[in-house]
Structure formats: structure tokens, C-alpha cells
Design a protein around this motif. Structure first.
Motif, PDB file in Angstrom:
ATOM      1  N   PHE A  68     -15.982  31.503  35.658  1.00  0.00           N
ATOM      2  CA  PHE A  68     -15.517  31.595  37.044  1.00  0.00           C
ATOM      3  C   PHE A  68     -14.224  32.398  37.056  1.00  0.00           C
ATOM      4  N   THR A  69     -14.173  33.449  37.867  1.00  0.00           N
ATOM      5  CA  THR A  69     -12.916  34.161  38.095  1.00  0.00           C
ATOM      6  C   THR A  69     -12.189  33.441  39.218  1.00  0.00           C
ATOM      7  N   ASP A  70     -11.145  32.700  38.856  1.00  0.00           N
ATOM      8  CA  ASP A  70     -10.448  31.884  39.858  1.00  0.00           C
ATOM      9  C   ASP A  70      -8.991  32.298  40.038  1.00  0.00           C
ATOM     10  N   VAL A  71      -8.657  33.531  39.624  1.00  0.00           N
ATOM     11  CA  VAL A  71      -7.383  34.148  40.006  1.00  0.00           C
ATOM     12  C   VAL A  71      -7.683  35.622  40.228  1.00  0.00           C
ATOM     13  N   THR A  82      -5.631  31.902  55.254  1.00  0.00           N
ATOM     14  CA  THR A  82      -5.991  30.549  55.692  1.00  0.00           C
ATOM     15  C   THR A  82      -4.862  29.541  55.575  1.00  0.00           C
ATOM     16  N   GLY A  83      -3.891  29.825  54.725  1.00  0.00           N
ATOM     17  CA  GLY A  83      -2.829  28.857  54.474  1.00  0.00           C
ATOM     18  C   GLY A  83      -3.201  27.829  53.430  1.00  0.00           C
ATOM     19  N   ASP A  84      -4.431  27.880  52.926  1.00  0.00           N
ATOM     20  CA  ASP A  84      -4.854  26.970  51.860  1.00  0.00           C
ATOM     21  C   ASP A  84      -4.364  27.508  50.514  1.00  0.00           C
ATOM     22  N   SER A  85      -4.108  26.596  49.589  1.00  0.00           N
ATOM     23  CA  SER A  85      -3.677  27.023  48.258  1.00  0.00           C
ATOM     24  C   SER A  85      -4.843  27.698  47.536  1.00  0.00           C
ATOM     25  N   CYS A  86      -4.502  28.552  46.569  1.00  0.00           N
ATOM     26  CA  CYS A  86      -5.546  29.206  45.773  1.00  0.00           C
ATOM     27  C   CYS A  86      -6.419  28.177  45.067  1.00  0.00           C
ATOM     28  N   THR A  87      -5.807  27.121  44.566  1.00  0.00           N
ATOM     29  CA  THR A  87      -6.571  26.079  43.874  1.00  0.00           C
ATOM     30  C   THR A  87      -7.543  25.387  44.813  1.00  0.00           C
ATOM     31  N   ALA A  88      -7.103  25.100  46.026  1.00  0.00           N
ATOM     32  CA  ALA A  88      -7.989  24.460  47.000  1.00  0.00           C
ATOM     33  C   ALA A  88      -9.183  25.357  47.314  1.00  0.00           C
ATOM     34  N   ILE A 111     -21.098  26.309  28.657  1.00  0.00           N
ATOM     35  CA  ILE A 111     -19.669  26.305  28.992  1.00  0.00           C
ATOM     36  C   ILE A 111     -19.478  27.128  30.256  1.00  0.00           C
ATOM     37  N   ALA A 112     -18.669  26.618  31.190  1.00  0.00           N
ATOM     38  CA  ALA A 112     -18.359  27.353  32.423  1.00  0.00           C
ATOM     39  C   ALA A 112     -16.842  27.460  32.556  1.00  0.00           C
ATOM     40  N   PRO A 113     -16.204  28.336  31.788  1.00  0.00           N
ATOM     41  CA  PRO A 113     -14.738  28.396  31.757  1.00  0.00           C
ATOM     42  C   PRO A 113     -14.146  29.042  33.003  1.00  0.00           C
ATOM     43  N   LYS A 114     -12.944  28.610  33.341  1.00  0.00           N
ATOM     44  CA  LYS A 114     -12.184  29.205  34.434  1.00  0.00           C
ATOM     45  C   LYS A 114     -11.057  30.052  33.841  1.00  0.00           C
ATOM     46  N   ALA A 115     -10.803  31.183  34.460  1.00  0.00           N
ATOM     47  CA  ALA A 115      -9.749  32.069  33.953  1.00  0.00           C
ATOM     48  C   ALA A 115      -8.397  31.364  33.913  1.00  0.00           C
ATOM     49  N   THR A 116      -8.093  30.560  34.935  1.00  0.00           N
ATOM     50  CA  THR A 116      -6.773  29.921  35.008  1.00  0.00           C
ATOM     51  C   THR A 116      -6.557  28.901  33.892  1.00  0.00           C
ATOM     52  N   LYS A 201       6.953  37.062  34.827  1.00  0.00           N
ATOM     53  CA  LYS A 201       6.018  36.229  35.581  1.00  0.00           C
ATOM     54  C   LYS A 201       4.918  37.114  36.175  1.00  0.00           C
ATOM     55  N   GLY A 202       3.673  36.693  35.989  1.00  0.00           N
ATOM     56  CA  GLY A 202       2.576  37.514  36.483  1.00  0.00           C
ATOM     57  C   GLY A 202       1.231  36.843  36.288  1.00  0.00           C
ATOM     58  N   ARG A 203       0.202  37.645  36.339  1.00  0.00           N
ATOM     59  CA  ARG A 203      -1.160  37.117  36.202  1.00  0.00           C
ATOM     60  C   ARG A 203      -2.038  38.182  35.542  1.00  0.00           C
ATOM     61  N   PRO A 204      -3.157  37.763  34.978  1.00  0.00           N
ATOM     62  CA  PRO A 204      -3.995  38.717  34.248  1.00  0.00           C
ATOM     63  C   PRO A 204      -4.795  39.626  35.168  1.00  0.00           C
ATOM     64  N   GLY A 205      -5.179  40.772  34.621  1.00  0.00           N
ATOM     65  CA  GLY A 205      -6.161  41.621  35.288  1.00  0.00           C
ATOM     66  C   GLY A 205      -7.545  41.018  35.103  1.00  0.00           C
ATOM     67  N   TRP A 206      -8.500  41.517  35.864  1.00  0.00           N
ATOM     68  CA  TRP A 206      -9.849  40.946  35.864  1.00  0.00           C
ATOM     69  C   TRP A 206     -10.558  41.138  34.520  1.00  0.00           C
ATOM     70  N   HIS A 207     -10.516  42.355  33.977  1.00  0.00           N
ATOM     71  CA  HIS A 207     -11.326  42.670  32.800  1.00  0.00           C
ATOM     72  C   HIS A 207     -10.929  41.848  31.576  1.00  0.00           C
TER      73      HIS A 207
END
Length: 480
Positions: A68-71, A82-88, A111-116, A201-207
Motif C-alpha cells: 500500500f502506498t500510504d504517503v 477534507t481536513g482529515d489526517s493522512c492516517t485517517a 504480506i501487505a506492507p505499508k510505505a509508512t 525532515k521529509g518523505r520518500p519518493g514513490w519509486h
């Protein structure tokens, strides 16, 4: 015949020989969970579910990873809107995805891993590429992969990097060394989710997410990587570059890509407003009809979703269940296929599925066997002799074995038609007591030779899409 797979990398069918004897590692790119999944997502998941089932049928021990790409930018955009958190947001759509895939009789992957949940693995992977001189950090926190460091870039998509670079445009403030260099790590903007890293501080790219997660669970090299054709470039091409640059060994042996789903002969796209969501299709059709539709064409071919195509599939599925119901009523039961007892149909199904997972050919063989089986029952007036009973039992066993691979024809025929009748009655507001009364009246009219009234009743029911089936035990009915 051994299993042969069309490998996108070589552009031809190849005999399947796993890296490790009797074991298969398979990674399939899962959804970016920012919205409801559409029928195109369902095709990829159902196709690779069939692949997974067939590999296990062949006796392989399969480790199946579907992420799952979750970021992602789309998730952040949805959060801002929406004002909802990314996790929600991601939790909501992961749960919805699981529920829909369960409804479609899709087996859960190993296995169904999440990126986060794998940020540390991703950071280590990026750092390794920097240490090897394959990636570089620029002021501001961005980390890019240098495609000039990987001489085979373009080998999956069969594109020439020089041609791509010649057509690329570089923004004035671009910090990349080459316009084709792609992001491994990006700095967080205010209000965005972030993780601490050596580059800020940052986040990963998709690939990089998929390379890191596949390495964590399947190692430096594994057997099968799958996904839709739209992922060949740039996503899978970039996975190859960063993974092979990191470890110096072939990343994946066999690349499998499924074709697209069109809607009424048009490409499915948001601009055309013709995205059809899985939950909308499930509201209109039974899960087995949807699965049968998605596997009715060879997985590499495009497939067109329309009311007409779904209606045709529904009729075809009824035909198979109608045959199985006839076998049940004739007291014919399948031998124990699990014990190795198969009829001649099974060899044809095996040949089809070993030929690059040709589910369309396997289904064609099943329809042909059903046609032959129905003729045997017709000729015997549903009371076949011992020899024919053995043939019919073999067909029954082979269809049941095929059901475990295709995920179709898996329920009792009587239950299938009862559920279909209940669903149609609810949808069309049909009064079953009224229909039963008309059937009794028709039977009485026929007995009294009032055929005009009997035909009138049949026409009345046909107008309501009620199909009558006259048999030795009386008249039954179903809804088209």
C-alpha cells in the motif's frame, strides 16, 4: 507443458524457472490509498490473485507481497481538502480496499506492507545509493537518483535515455544533474507529514518505496514483479535502476503487466468522468460475475467494461451454474480432485494456464465441456447411464478444480440461483407468490389444453424478465 510467462523485459514468452527451487517470490504494486478503488484496480488485483493461485497449484511455496502506498502527494492533497489526517484517509481506504477484494474472493497476499511502516528501510536504501555514488543530495533536502550511473536505464520500457533527455525541459531553478534523474527523498513542506532523515525532515519518493519493501521481504533478486501496464515507465523502470544500482544483481527475473480496462470503448479517465468504482459494480453485479468478466480476456489484452459486456458474462455464468445444477439434480457428484482424480477437461485447463496464465482459453475449454455435458444430459433426458455419468462426473470435478484457480463457480448451484433470484427480486420488486401462482395457472391451462392462455402467461413473465424452465419435476423459474 511447463509454465511459460510473457516477460515484459525480454518481450517474449519464457519458461518459468524460479531463482530458488520450489519457491517463488512475487511483488505486485498495490494501490495509492487516497480514494475509492476503481474497476481498473480490480483487474490487476484479480489477475495476480489468479497468478498466485496457479503458482500454488503447481506446488510452489509462494511469498506474495502487495504493498500500500500510504504517503503520497495525492494523499496530502486529499488531507488538505477534507481536513482529515493522512492516517485517517489511508486507514479508511485500506479497509475499504480489503472489504472489496474480500467480496471479490481475492486471497490476501502473504504480506501487505505499508510505505509508512518502512521509512527506516527506505532511508537506509537511499543512503546506500548515495554512498555508492548512484544518488546525490542537493541543497534543500532533495535526494535524486542519477540515471547516468546506471547504463541499462530504459531496458524494461525499451526507451533510449538519450532520446528522452533530448525532449526534456529543465526548469530554470532545477537542481537535478539531468532532467531524467528522479526523486528518492523530498523535503517536507509546511503542514505535510515528514520523517527525520540524514537530509532533513521529509518523505520518500514513490519509486524507492517499492524497491525498499521488496528488498525487505524478497531480497536483492526475486522471481516475479507485476502491475498494470501504466507502471512500466517510469515506476518499474526506476525500481530496476535503483535496485540494480544498489546491489549489482538482476532485480527481477520475470516482469508481468496487465492490460487496461476501458469503459464503453473509451479509455477510463477522470477527465472523461467515466471512472467506475468497484463498490458501484458490486452494487449491480455478483462478485463472481465481476471476477469472470475480469478474467474473460487474456490478462495482457485490454478489456471493455459496459452493461452489455457484463450482461453477457452474467448469462455465461448462469449457463455454467445451470449445468452444475443439472448434474446435482441427476445425482452426479465429482470424484475427489484433491486426490488426483481429474477428467480430460483438466489437461486442457492446465495447458491454457501454463501458457502465460491464459484464463480466457481456460474458460473457453470449460464452456466447450459444458456444451458437451448438456448434450449428454439432453440425450439421456437427465438420466444418463453409467458410462455417461462417469464422463459428467469428470467434467464436474475439473470445473471444481478450475474454480479454485479462477475464483469462480465456487458455490453450490442451487445457492447461486437462489441468491440471484433474491437479489433480482429486491432490485425489481418482484412478488414471488404472484409468479408461483401464475406458474400454477399456466400448468392448469396446459392440462386443459388452453394453450393460448399458457402462452399468454409465459409472455407476461418474459416481459418481467422471468425465465421458465420446464423439467420432469415441474416448472422452475429464474430472473434474467
Amino acid at each position: 507443458m511447463s509454465l511459460r510467462i510473457y516477460n515484459t523485459l525480454s518481450g517474449k514468452k519464457e519458461e518459468f524457472v524460479p531463482i530458488r527451487a520450489n519457491k517463488v517470490g512475487m511483488y505486485v504494486c498495490g494501490p495509492t490509498v487516497y480514494d475509492t478503488s476503481h474497476i481498473g484496480h480490480a483487474r490487476s488485483v484479480v489477475v495476480f490473485d489468479m497468478v498466485y493461485r496457479w503458482l500454488m497449484q503447481l506446488g510452489y511455496e509462494v511469498t506474495y507481497v502487495r504493498n500500500f502506498t500510504d504517503v503520497d502527494d495525492k494523499i496530502i492533497k486529499k488531507s488538505n481538502e477534507t481536513g482529515d489526517s493522512c492516517t485517517a484517509i489511508t486507514t479508511k481506504y485500506i479497509d475499504e480496499f480489503h472489504n472489496e477484494m474480500d467480496a471479490l474472493n481475492v486471497l490476501r497476499p502473504t504480506i501487505a506492507p505499508k510505505a509508512t511502516e518502512h521509512i527506516d528501510h527506505i532511508i537506509r536504501f537511499v543512503q546506500r545509493l548515495i554512498d555508492l555514488g548512484k544518488a546525490y543530495h542537493v541543497e534543500g533536502g532533495d535526494v535524486y537518483f542519477s540515471i547516468s550511473s546506471f547504463s541499462e536505464y530504459g531496458k524494461l520500457s525499451h526507451r533510449n535515455p538519450d532520446d528522452m533527455q533530448a525532449g526534456a525541459r529543465i526548469a530554470v531553478d532545477e537542481k537535478k544533474r539531468s532532467p531524467l534523474d528522479f526523486t528518492l527523498w523530498k523535503p517536507a513542506k509546511p503542514g505535510e507529514p515528514y520523517w527525520d532523515s540524514p537530509w532533513g525532515k521529509g518523505r520518500p519518493g514513490w519509486h524507492i518505496e517499492c524497491s525498499a519493501m521488496s528488498y525487505e521481504y524478497l531480497g536483492e533478486s526475486f522471481d516475479i514483479h507485476g502491475g498494470g501496464k501504466d507502471l512500466i515507465f517510469p515506476h518499474h523502470e526506476n525500481e530496476i535502476a535503483q535496485s540494480e544500482a544498489s546491489f549489482g544483481v538482476p532485480f527481477v527475473k520475470y516482469w508481468i503487466h496487465n492490460g487496461f480496462v476501458d469503459i464503453n470503448n473509451e479509455k477510463m479517465s477522470k477527465s472523461l468522468g467515466n471512472f467506475t468504482m468497484i463498490k458501484e459494480v458490486l452494487a449491480d453485479y455478483s462478485p463472481e460475475v465481476i471476477r469472470m468478466f475480469l478474467l474473460s480476456k487474456h490478462y495482457r489484452s485490454p478489456i471493455d467494461y459496459s452493461e452489455n459486456s457484463m450482461r453477457e458474462v452474467s448469462v455465461a455464468l448462469d449457463r455454467i451454474y445451470g449445468f452444475l445444477e443439472r448434474l446435482d439434480k441427476a445425482g452426479i457428484t465429482p470424484p475427489d480432485a484433491a486426490g488426483g482424480e481429474h477428467g480430460p477437461l483438466w489437461a486442457d485447463i492446465v495447458e491454457a494456464l501454463n501458457d502465460d496464465f491464459n484464463s480466457a482459453k481456460a474458460m473457453a475449454e470449460i464452456f466447450d465441456a459444458v456444451k458437451k455435458g448438456n448434450k449428454l444430459l439432453d440425450d439421456a433426458n437427465d438420466a444418463p447411464g453409467e458410462s455417461d455419468r462417469k464422463v459428467l462426473a469428470g467434467i464436474y470435478a475439473d470445473i471444481r478444480s478450475a474454480s479454485e484457480i479462477l475464483g469462480i463457480f465456487m458455490i453450490c448451484a442451487a445457492d447461486y440461483f437462489a441468491a440471484k433470484k433474491d437479489r433480482a427480486m429486491a432490485d425489481q420488486d418482484v412478488d414471488s407468490a404472484m409468479i408461483d401462482a401464475l406458474i400454477v395457472e399456466r400448468a392448469n391451462a396446459r392440462k386443459s389444453k388452453n394453450f393460448a392462455r399458457a402462452d399468454e402467461i409465459r409472455d407476461q413473465l418474459q416481459a418481467m424478465k422471468i425465465v421458465l424452465e420446464d423439467g420432469p419435476q415441474g416448472t422452475t423459474w429464474r430472473i434474467e
